[in-house]
Motif scaffolding. Structure first.
Motif, PDB file in Angstrom:
ATOM      1  N   TYR A 131     -15.883 -14.319  30.064  1.00  0.00           N
ATOM      2  CA  TYR A 131     -16.323 -13.083  29.418  1.00  0.00           C
ATOM      3  C   TYR A 131     -16.647 -12.053  30.493  1.00  0.00           C
ATOM      4  O   TYR A 131     -17.486 -12.301  31.357  1.00  0.00           O
ATOM      5  CB  TYR A 131     -17.578 -13.330  28.564  1.00  0.00           C
ATOM      6  CG  TYR A 131     -17.316 -13.975  27.237  1.00  0.00           C
ATOM      7  CD1 TYR A 131     -17.328 -13.241  26.057  1.00  0.00           C
ATOM      8  CD2 TYR A 131     -17.027 -15.334  27.154  1.00  0.00           C
ATOM      9  CE1 TYR A 131     -17.082 -13.838  24.829  1.00  0.00           C
ATOM     10  CE2 TYR A 131     -16.779 -15.948  25.932  1.00  0.00           C
ATOM     11  CZ  TYR A 131     -16.807 -15.189  24.776  1.00  0.00           C
ATOM     12  OH  TYR A 131     -16.556 -15.794  23.567  1.00  0.00           O
ATOM     13  N   ASP A 132     -16.011 -10.892  30.410  1.00  0.00           N
ATOM     14  CA  ASP A 132     -16.214  -9.825  31.382  1.00  0.00           C
ATOM     15  C   ASP A 132     -17.452  -9.019  30.976  1.00  0.00           C
ATOM     16  O   ASP A 132     -17.357  -8.044  30.218  1.00  0.00           O
ATOM     17  CB  ASP A 132     -14.970  -8.934  31.417  1.00  0.00           C
ATOM     18  CG  ASP A 132     -15.041  -7.845  32.476  1.00  0.00           C
ATOM     19  OD1 ASP A 132     -16.126  -7.660  33.065  1.00  0.00           O
ATOM     20  OD2 ASP A 132     -14.022  -7.166  32.699  1.00  0.00           O
ATOM     21  N   VAL A 133     -18.610  -9.410  31.483  1.00  0.00           N
ATOM     22  CA  VAL A 133     -19.853  -8.780  31.044  1.00  0.00           C
ATOM     23  C   VAL A 133     -19.995  -7.351  31.553  1.00  0.00           C
ATOM     24  O   VAL A 133     -20.836  -6.594  31.060  1.00  0.00           O
ATOM     25  CB  VAL A 133     -21.083  -9.620  31.469  1.00  0.00           C
ATOM     26  CG1 VAL A 133     -21.056 -10.987  30.800  1.00  0.00           C
ATOM     27  CG2 VAL A 133     -21.158  -9.771  32.986  1.00  0.00           C
ATOM     28  N   ALA A 134     -19.173  -6.940  32.522  1.00  0.00           N
ATOM     29  CA  ALA A 134     -19.220  -5.566  33.014  1.00  0.00           C
ATOM     30  C   ALA A 134     -18.524  -4.614  32.045  1.00  0.00           C
ATOM     31  O   ALA A 134     -18.804  -3.407  32.055  1.00  0.00           O
ATOM     32  CB  ALA A 134     -18.568  -5.474  34.395  1.00  0.00           C
ATOM     33  N   ARG A 135     -17.634  -5.134  31.196  1.00  0.00           N
ATOM     34  CA  ARG A 135     -16.855  -4.262  30.313  1.00  0.00           C
ATOM     35  C   ARG A 135     -17.069  -4.550  28.825  1.00  0.00           C
ATOM     36  O   ARG A 135     -16.803  -3.691  27.992  1.00  0.00           O
ATOM     37  CB  ARG A 135     -15.364  -4.395  30.652  1.00  0.00           C
ATOM     38  CG  ARG A 135     -15.028  -4.022  32.093  1.00  0.00           C
ATOM     39  CD  ARG A 135     -13.556  -4.227  32.378  1.00  0.00           C
ATOM     40  NE  ARG A 135     -12.726  -3.344  31.571  1.00  0.00           N
ATOM     41  CZ  ARG A 135     -11.433  -3.523  31.351  1.00  0.00           C
ATOM     42  NH1 ARG A 135     -10.835  -4.594  31.844  1.00  0.00           N
ATOM     43  NH2 ARG A 135     -10.741  -2.667  30.620  1.00  0.00           N
ATOM     44  N   LEU A 136     -17.536  -5.727  28.489  1.00  0.00           N
ATOM     45  CA  LEU A 136     -17.751  -6.061  27.086  1.00  0.00           C
ATOM     46  C   LEU A 136     -19.124  -5.587  26.624  1.00  0.00           C
ATOM     47  O   LEU A 136     -20.077  -5.534  27.410  1.00  0.00           O
ATOM     48  CB  LEU A 136     -17.631  -7.574  26.888  1.00  0.00           C
ATOM     49  CG  LEU A 136     -16.231  -8.166  27.112  1.00  0.00           C
ATOM     50  CD1 LEU A 136     -16.289  -9.690  27.095  1.00  0.00           C
ATOM     51  CD2 LEU A 136     -15.243  -7.654  26.063  1.00  0.00           C
ATOM     52  N   ALA A 137     -19.236  -5.258  25.342  1.00  0.00           N
ATOM     53  CA  ALA A 137     -20.504  -4.788  24.779  1.00  0.00           C
ATOM     54  C   ALA A 137     -21.546  -5.900  24.806  1.00  0.00           C
ATOM     55  O   ALA A 137     -21.208  -7.090  24.734  1.00  0.00           O
ATOM     56  CB  ALA A 137     -20.282  -4.306  23.350  1.00  0.00           C
ATOM     57  N   PRO A 138     -22.828  -5.553  24.910  1.00  0.00           N
ATOM     58  CA  PRO A 138     -23.884  -6.572  24.970  1.00  0.00           C
ATOM     59  C   PRO A 138     -23.877  -7.522  23.781  1.00  0.00           C
ATOM     60  O   PRO A 138     -24.181  -8.715  23.938  1.00  0.00           O
ATOM     61  CB  PRO A 138     -25.169  -5.733  25.003  1.00  0.00           C
ATOM     62  CG  PRO A 138     -24.753  -4.431  25.615  1.00  0.00           C
ATOM     63  CD  PRO A 138     -23.365  -4.184  25.121  1.00  0.00           C
ATOM     64  N   ASP A 139     -23.535  -7.040  22.566  1.00  0.00           N
ATOM     65  CA  ASP A 139     -23.546  -7.947  21.422  1.00  0.00           C
ATOM     66  C   ASP A 139     -22.422  -8.967  21.504  1.00  0.00           C
ATOM     67  O   ASP A 139     -22.551 -10.080  20.982  1.00  0.00           O
ATOM     68  CB  ASP A 139     -23.469  -7.169  20.110  1.00  0.00           C
ATOM     69  CG  ASP A 139     -22.238  -6.287  20.006  1.00  0.00           C
ATOM     70  OD1 ASP A 139     -21.713  -5.859  21.053  1.00  0.00           O
ATOM     71  OD2 ASP A 139     -21.796  -6.023  18.870  1.00  0.00           O
ATOM     72  N   VAL A 140     -21.332  -8.616  22.197  1.00  0.00           N
ATOM     73  CA  VAL A 140     -20.252  -9.579  22.410  1.00  0.00           C
ATOM     74  C   VAL A 140     -20.730 -10.700  23.329  1.00  0.00           C
ATOM     75  O   VAL A 140     -20.471 -11.885  23.087  1.00  0.00           O
ATOM     76  CB  VAL A 140     -19.012  -8.886  23.006  1.00  0.00           C
ATOM     77  CG1 VAL A 140     -17.931  -9.903  23.355  1.00  0.00           C
ATOM     78  CG2 VAL A 140     -18.467  -7.841  22.026  1.00  0.00           C
ATOM     79  N   VAL A 141     -21.459 -10.329  24.379  1.00  0.00           N
ATOM     80  CA  VAL A 141     -22.008 -11.329  25.291  1.00  0.00           C
ATOM     81  C   VAL A 141     -23.039 -12.192  24.569  1.00  0.00           C
ATOM     82  O   VAL A 141     -23.090 -13.418  24.759  1.00  0.00           O
ATOM     83  CB  VAL A 141     -22.622 -10.644  26.527  1.00  0.00           C
ATOM     84  CG1 VAL A 141     -23.206 -11.687  27.478  1.00  0.00           C
ATOM     85  CG2 VAL A 141     -21.568  -9.803  27.249  1.00  0.00           C
ATOM     86  N   ASP A 142     -23.847 -11.580  23.715  1.00  0.00           N
ATOM     87  CA  ASP A 142     -24.809 -12.356  22.929  1.00  0.00           C
ATOM     88  C   ASP A 142     -24.094 -13.398  22.074  1.00  0.00           C
ATOM     89  O   ASP A 142     -24.561 -14.544  21.953  1.00  0.00           O
ATOM     90  CB  ASP A 142     -25.631 -11.427  22.022  1.00  0.00           C
ATOM     91  CG  ASP A 142     -26.625 -10.571  22.795  1.00  0.00           C
ATOM     92  OD1 ASP A 142     -26.893 -10.889  23.975  1.00  0.00           O
ATOM     93  OD2 ASP A 142     -27.106  -9.577  22.231  1.00  0.00           O
ATOM     94  N   ASP A 143     -22.973 -13.007  21.480  1.00  0.00           N
ATOM     95  CA  ASP A 143     -22.219 -13.957  20.660  1.00  0.00           C
ATOM     96  C   ASP A 143     -21.655 -15.098  21.498  1.00  0.00           C
ATOM     97  O   ASP A 143     -21.507 -16.221  21.004  1.00  0.00           O
ATOM     98  CB  ASP A 143     -21.084 -13.246  19.920  1.00  0.00           C
ATOM     99  CG  ASP A 143     -21.589 -12.386  18.766  1.00  0.00           C
ATOM    100  OD1 ASP A 143     -22.706 -12.640  18.290  1.00  0.00           O
ATOM    101  OD2 ASP A 143     -20.855 -11.463  18.347  1.00  0.00           O
ATOM    102  N   ALA A 144     -21.348 -14.838  22.762  1.00  0.00           N
ATOM    103  CA  ALA A 144     -20.864 -15.909  23.637  1.00  0.00           C
ATOM    104  C   ALA A 144     -21.914 -17.005  23.785  1.00  0.00           C
ATOM    105  O   ALA A 144     -21.581 -18.197  23.842  1.00  0.00           O
ATOM    106  CB  ALA A 144     -20.489 -15.350  25.011  1.00  0.00           C
ATOM    107  N   TYR A 145     -23.172 -16.620  23.831  1.00  0.00           N
ATOM    108  CA  TYR A 145     -24.252 -17.605  23.913  1.00  0.00           C
ATOM    109  C   TYR A 145     -24.369 -18.418  22.623  1.00  0.00           C
ATOM    110  O   TYR A 145     -24.855 -19.544  22.648  1.00  0.00           O
ATOM    111  CB  TYR A 145     -25.581 -16.897  24.179  1.00  0.00           C
ATOM    112  CG  TYR A 145     -25.827 -16.541  25.629  1.00  0.00           C
ATOM    113  CD1 TYR A 145     -26.500 -17.417  26.470  1.00  0.00           C
ATOM    114  CD2 TYR A 145     -25.387 -15.328  26.148  1.00  0.00           C
ATOM    115  CE1 TYR A 145     -26.742 -17.086  27.805  1.00  0.00           C
ATOM    116  CE2 TYR A 145     -25.622 -14.981  27.469  1.00  0.00           C
ATOM    117  CZ  TYR A 145     -26.290 -15.872  28.294  1.00  0.00           C
ATOM    118  OH  TYR A 145     -26.512 -15.554  29.613  1.00  0.00           O
ATOM    119  N   ARG A 146     -23.930 -17.851  21.516  1.00  0.00           N
ATOM    120  CA  ARG A 146     -24.047 -18.532  20.227  1.00  0.00           C
ATOM    121  C   ARG A 146     -22.842 -19.415  19.915  1.00  0.00           C
ATOM    122  O   ARG A 146     -22.935 -20.303  19.065  1.00  0.00           O
ATOM    123  CB  ARG A 146     -24.250 -17.502  19.115  1.00  0.00           C
ATOM    124  CG  ARG A 146     -25.584 -16.780  19.221  1.00  0.00           C
ATOM    125  CD  ARG A 146     -25.734 -15.690  18.160  1.00  0.00           C
ATOM    126  NE  ARG A 146     -27.091 -15.157  18.144  1.00  0.00           N
ATOM    127  CZ  ARG A 146     -27.513 -14.169  18.932  1.00  0.00           C
ATOM    128  NH1 ARG A 146     -26.670 -13.608  19.797  1.00  0.00           N
ATOM    129  NH2 ARG A 146     -28.756 -13.745  18.868  1.00  0.00           N
TER     130      ARG A 146
END
Length: 306
Positions: A131-146
Protein backbone atom coordinates in the motif's frame (compact mmCIF):
# COMPACT_ATOMS: atom_id res chain seq x y z
CA UNK A 1 -2.00 -27.80 9.95
CA UNK A 2 -1.92 -25.07 7.31
CA UNK A 3 -0.11 -21.75 7.67
CA UNK A 4 -1.27 -18.73 5.70
CA UNK A 5 0.36 -15.30 6.07
CA UNK A 6 -1.37 -12.19 4.67
CA UNK A 7 0.54 -9.02 5.61
CA UNK A 8 -0.01 -5.50 4.30
CA UNK A 9 3.21 -3.68 3.38
CA UNK A 10 2.92 0.07 3.99
CA UNK A 11 5.55 1.92 1.93
CA UNK A 12 6.29 5.57 1.17
CA UNK A 13 8.79 5.42 -1.68
CA UNK A 14 10.62 3.08 -4.04
CA UNK A 15 13.33 2.31 -1.50
CA UNK A 16 10.81 1.15 1.10
CA UNK A 17 8.93 -0.76 -1.57
CA UNK A 18 12.00 -2.74 -2.61
CA UNK A 19 13.12 -3.21 1.00
CA UNK A 20 9.79 -4.87 1.74
CA UNK A 21 9.27 -6.88 -1.44
CA UNK A 22 12.68 -8.18 -2.55
CA UNK A 23 13.52 -10.07 0.70
CA UNK A 24 10.02 -11.61 0.60
CA UNK A 25 10.63 -12.89 -2.93
CA UNK A 26 14.17 -14.04 -2.26
CA UNK A 27 13.08 -15.99 0.83
CA UNK A 28 10.49 -17.79 -1.29
CA UNK A 29 12.99 -18.65 -3.99
CA UNK A 30 15.48 -19.88 -1.40
CA UNK A 31 12.78 -22.18 0.03
CA UNK A 32 11.91 -23.51 -3.41
CA UNK A 33 8.44 -21.95 -3.37
CA UNK A 34 6.65 -20.80 -6.53
CA UNK A 35 6.58 -16.99 -6.51
CA UNK A 36 4.09 -14.70 -8.24
CA UNK A 37 4.35 -10.92 -8.40
CA UNK A 38 1.16 -9.18 -9.55
CA UNK A 39 1.54 -5.41 -9.13
CA UNK A 40 0.97 -2.29 -11.27
CA UNK A 41 3.35 -1.87 -14.20
CA UNK A 42 5.65 0.75 -12.67
CA UNK A 43 6.24 -1.29 -9.53
CA UNK A 44 6.59 -4.44 -11.61
CA UNK A 45 9.53 -2.84 -13.42
CA UNK A 46 11.09 -1.86 -10.07
CA UNK A 47 10.92 -5.43 -8.79
CA UNK A 48 12.14 -6.93 -12.05
CA UNK A 49 15.16 -4.61 -12.08
CA UNK A 50 15.81 -5.25 -8.40
CA UNK A 51 15.78 -9.02 -8.84
CA UNK A 52 18.18 -9.03 -11.77
CA UNK A 53 18.75 -12.55 -13.05
CA UNK A 54 16.41 -13.95 -10.39
CA UNK A 55 13.47 -12.31 -12.18
CA UNK A 56 13.44 -15.24 -14.59
CA UNK A 57 12.48 -17.50 -11.67
CA UNK A 58 9.39 -15.45 -10.80
CA UNK A 59 5.97 -15.22 -12.49
CA UNK A 60 5.39 -11.52 -13.23
CA UNK A 61 1.90 -10.08 -13.92
CA UNK A 62 0.77 -6.51 -14.52
CA UNK A 63 -2.02 -6.07 -11.97
CA UNK A 64 -3.36 -3.14 -13.97
CA UNK A 65 -4.37 -5.70 -16.60
CA UNK A 66 -4.78 -8.98 -14.68
CA UNK A 67 -6.59 -7.24 -11.82
CA UNK A 68 -8.35 -4.43 -13.64
CA UNK A 69 -11.53 -5.98 -12.22
CA UNK A 70 -10.91 -6.69 -8.51
CA UNK A 71 -13.38 -9.58 -8.64
CA UNK A 72 -11.14 -11.31 -11.17
CA UNK A 73 -8.05 -11.41 -8.96
CA UNK A 74 -8.98 -14.27 -6.62
CA UNK A 75 -10.23 -16.76 -9.23
CA UNK A 76 -8.08 -15.68 -12.17
CA UNK A 77 -4.77 -14.77 -10.52
CA UNK A 78 -4.28 -15.95 -6.93
CA UNK A 79 -6.27 -19.19 -6.84
CA UNK A 80 -5.21 -20.03 -10.39
CA UNK A 81 -1.55 -19.72 -9.36
CA UNK A 82 -2.14 -21.83 -6.25
CA UNK A 83 -3.95 -24.48 -8.31
CA UNK A 84 -1.08 -24.60 -10.79
CA UNK A 85 1.21 -25.50 -7.87
CA UNK A 86 -1.16 -27.71 -5.92
CA UNK A 87 0.30 -29.27 -2.81
CA UNK A 88 3.03 -26.63 -2.45
CA UNK A 89 3.10 -23.38 -0.47
CA UNK A 90 2.97 -20.39 -2.80
CA UNK A 91 4.38 -16.92 -2.23
CA UNK A 92 2.61 -13.96 -3.83
CA UNK A 93 2.92 -10.20 -3.93
CA UNK A 94 -0.45 -8.76 -4.93
CA UNK A 95 -1.10 -5.02 -5.15
CA UNK A 96 -4.77 -4.56 -6.06
CA UNK A 97 -5.19 -1.03 -4.69
CA UNK A 98 -3.26 1.88 -6.15
CA UNK A 99 -3.71 5.63 -6.54
CA UNK A 100 -6.10 6.09 -9.43
CA UNK A 101 -8.58 3.36 -8.53
CA UNK A 102 -12.02 4.95 -8.88
CA UNK A 103 -14.61 5.32 -6.12
CA UNK A 104 -16.79 2.81 -7.99
CA UNK A 105 -13.96 0.25 -8.03
CA UNK A 106 -12.85 0.69 -4.43
CA UNK A 107 -15.58 -1.31 -2.61
CA UNK A 108 -14.82 -4.33 -4.81
CA UNK A 109 -11.12 -3.90 -4.01
CA UNK A 110 -11.71 -3.94 -0.25
CA UNK A 111 -14.01 -6.94 -0.51
CA UNK A 112 -11.27 -8.74 -2.44
CA UNK A 113 -8.62 -7.94 0.17
CA UNK A 114 -10.86 -9.11 3.01
CA UNK A 115 -11.98 -12.31 1.32
CA UNK A 116 -8.42 -13.42 0.49
CA UNK A 117 -8.33 -14.48 4.14
CA UNK A 118 -11.34 -16.74 3.64
CA UNK A 119 -10.25 -18.16 0.29
CA UNK A 120 -6.79 -19.11 1.57
CA UNK A 121 -7.70 -20.04 5.14
CA UNK A 122 -6.95 -23.73 4.55
CA UNK A 123 -3.90 -23.25 2.30
CA UNK A 124 -0.20 -22.93 2.95
CA UNK A 125 1.45 -19.81 1.62
CA UNK A 126 1.88 -16.07 1.92
CA UNK A 127 0.37 -13.07 0.10
CA UNK A 128 2.03 -9.70 0.67
CA UNK A 129 -0.10 -6.67 -0.29
CA UNK A 130 1.74 -3.33 -0.74
CA UNK A 131 0.00 0.00 0.00
CA UNK A 132 1.47 3.33 -1.11
CA UNK A 133 0.71 5.40 1.99
CA UNK A 134 2.24 8.53 0.40
CA UNK A 135 -0.44 8.56 -2.33
CA UNK A 136 -3.43 6.64 -0.98
CA UNK A 137 -6.10 8.32 1.16
CA UNK A 138 -5.91 7.75 4.94
CA UNK A 139 -9.18 5.79 4.97
CA UNK A 140 -7.72 3.38 2.41
CA UNK A 141 -4.76 2.76 4.71
CA UNK A 142 -7.15 2.31 7.63
CA UNK A 143 -8.96 -0.38 5.64
CA UNK A 144 -5.63 -2.15 5.07
CA UNK A 145 -5.37 -2.62 8.83
CA UNK A 146 -8.86 -4.15 8.84
CA UNK A 147 -8.28 -6.58 5.97
CA UNK A 148 -4.80 -7.81 6.93
CA UNK A 149 -3.93 -9.69 10.12
CA UNK A 150 -0.37 -8.34 10.02
CA UNK A 151 1.07 -4.99 8.92
CA UNK A 152 4.67 -4.34 7.88
CA UNK A 153 6.34 -0.93 7.71
CA UNK A 154 9.89 0.31 7.35
CA UNK A 155 10.27 -0.02 11.12
CA UNK A 156 9.03 -3.58 11.54
CA UNK A 157 6.15 -6.03 11.54
CA UNK A 158 3.22 -6.20 13.96
CA UNK A 159 -0.21 -7.76 14.34
CA UNK A 160 -3.04 -5.46 13.31
CA UNK A 161 -5.24 -4.50 16.23
CA UNK A 162 -8.07 -3.63 13.82
CA UNK A 163 -8.27 -6.90 11.89
CA UNK A 164 -11.61 -8.68 12.22
CA UNK A 165 -13.84 -11.27 10.62
CA UNK A 166 -13.19 -10.92 6.86
CA UNK A 167 -16.72 -11.85 5.79
CA UNK A 168 -18.27 -9.36 8.21
CA UNK A 169 -15.96 -6.58 7.07
CA UNK A 170 -16.49 -7.37 3.36
CA UNK A 171 -20.24 -7.07 3.96
CA UNK A 172 -19.77 -3.41 4.91
CA UNK A 173 -18.98 -2.77 1.25
CA UNK A 174 -22.11 -4.51 -0.01
CA UNK A 175 -23.39 -1.05 -0.91
CA UNK A 176 -26.49 -0.01 -2.88
CA UNK A 177 -25.92 0.95 -6.49
CA UNK A 178 -27.39 4.05 -8.08
CA UNK A 179 -30.36 3.83 -10.40
CA UNK A 180 -29.64 3.78 -14.15
CA UNK A 181 -29.58 7.26 -15.72
CA UNK A 182 -32.64 8.55 -17.59
CA UNK A 183 -31.05 7.77 -20.97
CA UNK A 184 -30.48 4.08 -20.23
CA UNK A 185 -32.12 1.49 -22.46
CA UNK A 186 -34.14 -0.90 -20.27
CA UNK A 187 -36.02 -4.13 -20.80
CA UNK A 188 -37.62 -6.92 -18.81
CA UNK A 189 -35.60 -10.13 -18.64
CA UNK A 190 -37.39 -13.47 -18.59
CA UNK A 191 -37.13 -16.91 -20.13
CA UNK A 192 -38.39 -15.69 -23.47
CA UNK A 193 -36.22 -12.60 -23.81
CA UNK A 194 -32.65 -13.89 -23.60
CA UNK A 195 -32.13 -13.62 -27.36
CA UNK A 196 -33.35 -10.02 -27.21
CA UNK A 197 -30.92 -9.38 -24.32
CA UNK A 198 -28.00 -10.55 -26.44
CA UNK A 199 -29.21 -8.50 -29.41
CA UNK A 200 -29.53 -5.34 -27.31
CA UNK A 201 -26.09 -5.68 -25.72
CA UNK A 202 -24.45 -6.42 -29.06
CA UNK A 203 -26.10 -3.39 -30.67
CA UNK A 204 -25.10 -1.07 -27.83
CA UNK A 205 -21.54 -2.38 -27.90
CA UNK A 206 -21.28 -1.77 -31.64
CA UNK A 207 -22.69 1.74 -31.24
CA UNK A 208 -20.06 2.43 -28.56
CA UNK A 209 -17.29 1.44 -30.96
CA UNK A 210 -16.16 -1.76 -29.26
CA UNK A 211 -14.44 -4.38 -31.38
CA UNK A 212 -16.18 -7.67 -32.10
CA UNK A 213 -14.26 -9.66 -29.47
CA UNK A 214 -15.11 -7.26 -26.65
CA UNK A 215 -18.72 -7.10 -27.78
CA UNK A 216 -18.84 -10.90 -27.66
CA UNK A 217 -17.32 -10.95 -24.15
CA UNK A 218 -19.76 -8.38 -22.81
CA UNK A 219 -22.71 -10.11 -24.46
CA UNK A 220 -21.75 -13.42 -22.84
CA UNK A 221 -21.37 -11.73 -19.44
CA UNK A 222 -24.73 -9.97 -19.54
CA UNK A 223 -26.42 -13.09 -20.89
CA UNK A 224 -25.04 -15.00 -17.87
CA UNK A 225 -26.51 -12.42 -15.50
CA UNK A 226 -29.85 -12.49 -17.29
CA UNK A 227 -29.90 -16.29 -17.24
CA UNK A 228 -29.15 -16.27 -13.51
CA UNK A 229 -32.10 -13.92 -12.99
CA UNK A 230 -34.37 -16.38 -14.76
CA UNK A 231 -33.00 -19.43 -12.92
CA UNK A 232 -32.26 -18.04 -9.46
CA UNK A 233 -33.77 -14.54 -9.29
CA UNK A 234 -37.45 -15.28 -9.21
CA UNK A 235 -37.85 -16.03 -12.91
CA UNK A 236 -37.44 -12.49 -14.19
CA UNK A 237 -35.43 -9.31 -13.80
CA UNK A 238 -34.70 -5.93 -15.33
CA UNK A 239 -31.78 -5.03 -17.58
CA UNK A 240 -30.49 -1.51 -18.17
CA UNK A 241 -27.66 -0.59 -20.57
CA UNK A 242 -25.99 2.81 -20.91
CA UNK A 243 -22.71 4.68 -21.55
CA UNK A 244 -21.07 6.48 -18.64
CA UNK A 245 -17.59 7.82 -17.92
CA UNK A 246 -15.91 6.07 -20.83
CA UNK A 247 -17.53 2.71 -20.14
CA UNK A 248 -20.36 0.59 -21.48
CA UNK A 249 -22.47 -0.32 -18.45
CA UNK A 250 -25.10 -3.01 -17.96
CA UNK A 251 -27.09 -3.55 -14.79
CA UNK A 252 -29.36 -6.50 -13.97
CA UNK A 253 -31.74 -6.43 -11.01
CA UNK A 254 -33.97 -9.22 -9.73
CA UNK A 255 -35.56 -10.58 -6.54
CA UNK A 256 -32.85 -13.18 -5.84
CA UNK A 257 -30.27 -13.16 -3.06
CA UNK A 258 -26.58 -14.14 -3.27
CA UNK A 259 -26.03 -15.54 0.21
CA UNK A 260 -22.48 -16.81 -0.32
CA UNK A 261 -19.94 -13.94 -0.14
CA UNK A 262 -17.45 -16.02 -2.14
CA UNK A 263 -19.77 -16.34 -5.16
CA UNK A 264 -17.91 -15.22 -8.26
CA UNK A 265 -14.58 -15.19 -6.43
CA UNK A 266 -13.97 -18.90 -5.82
CA UNK A 267 -14.80 -21.37 -8.60
CA UNK A 268 -17.15 -24.10 -7.37
CA UNK A 269 -15.96 -27.73 -7.48
CA UNK A 270 -16.24 -29.33 -10.90
CA UNK A 271 -18.80 -31.81 -9.55
CA UNK A 272 -20.95 -29.08 -7.96
CA UNK A 273 -24.64 -29.48 -8.76
CA UNK A 274 -25.48 -25.94 -7.62
CA UNK A 275 -23.83 -24.06 -10.49
CA UNK A 276 -22.04 -20.91 -9.40
CA UNK A 277 -19.72 -20.66 -12.38
CA UNK A 278 -21.65 -17.91 -14.14
CA UNK A 279 -20.51 -15.06 -11.87
CA UNK A 280 -16.91 -16.32 -12.03
CA UNK A 281 -17.15 -16.07 -15.82
CA UNK A 282 -18.68 -12.60 -15.58
CA UNK A 283 -15.74 -11.46 -13.43
CA UNK A 284 -13.29 -12.80 -16.01
CA UNK A 285 -14.97 -11.03 -18.92
CA UNK A 286 -15.69 -7.58 -17.46
CA UNK A 287 -13.50 -4.68 -16.35
CA UNK A 288 -15.54 -4.16 -13.19
CA UNK A 289 -18.31 -6.06 -11.43
CA UNK A 290 -20.23 -4.53 -8.53
CA UNK A 291 -22.81 -6.49 -6.58
CA UNK A 292 -25.42 -5.33 -4.09
CA UNK A 293 -27.43 -8.18 -2.62
CA UNK A 294 -29.99 -8.47 0.19
CA UNK A 295 -32.76 -10.96 0.99
CA UNK A 296 -35.07 -8.58 -0.89
CA UNK A 297 -33.17 -8.62 -4.17
CA UNK A 298 -29.87 -8.33 -6.04
CA UNK A 299 -28.43 -5.76 -8.43
CA UNK A 300 -25.27 -6.50 -10.41
CA UNK A 301 -23.53 -3.81 -12.45
CA UNK A 302 -20.85 -4.69 -15.00
CA UNK A 303 -18.60 -2.33 -16.93
CA UNK A 304 -16.43 -2.61 -20.00
CA UNK A 305 -14.11 0.37 -20.42
CA UNK A 306 -14.00 1.89 -23.88
Amino acid sequence: MTTFDHPALLYRDSAEYLAGTLPFIEAGLAAGEPVLVAVPRGNLALIEDGLGEQAAMVTLRDMGQAGRNPGRILPGVLLAFAAAHSGRPVRVIGEPIWAGRSALEYPACVQHEALINTAFADRDGAILCPYDVARLAPDVVDDAYRTHPVVETATGRADSAHYGDPVVFAARFNQPLSDPPPGAVTMVVDGGSLAAVRQLVGARGAAAGLDSLRIADFTVAVNELATNSVKHGGGAGTLAVWLEGGALVAQVSDSGHIANPMSGRVPPPLDSANGGRGLVLVNQLCDLVRVHTTPDGTTIRVLLYL
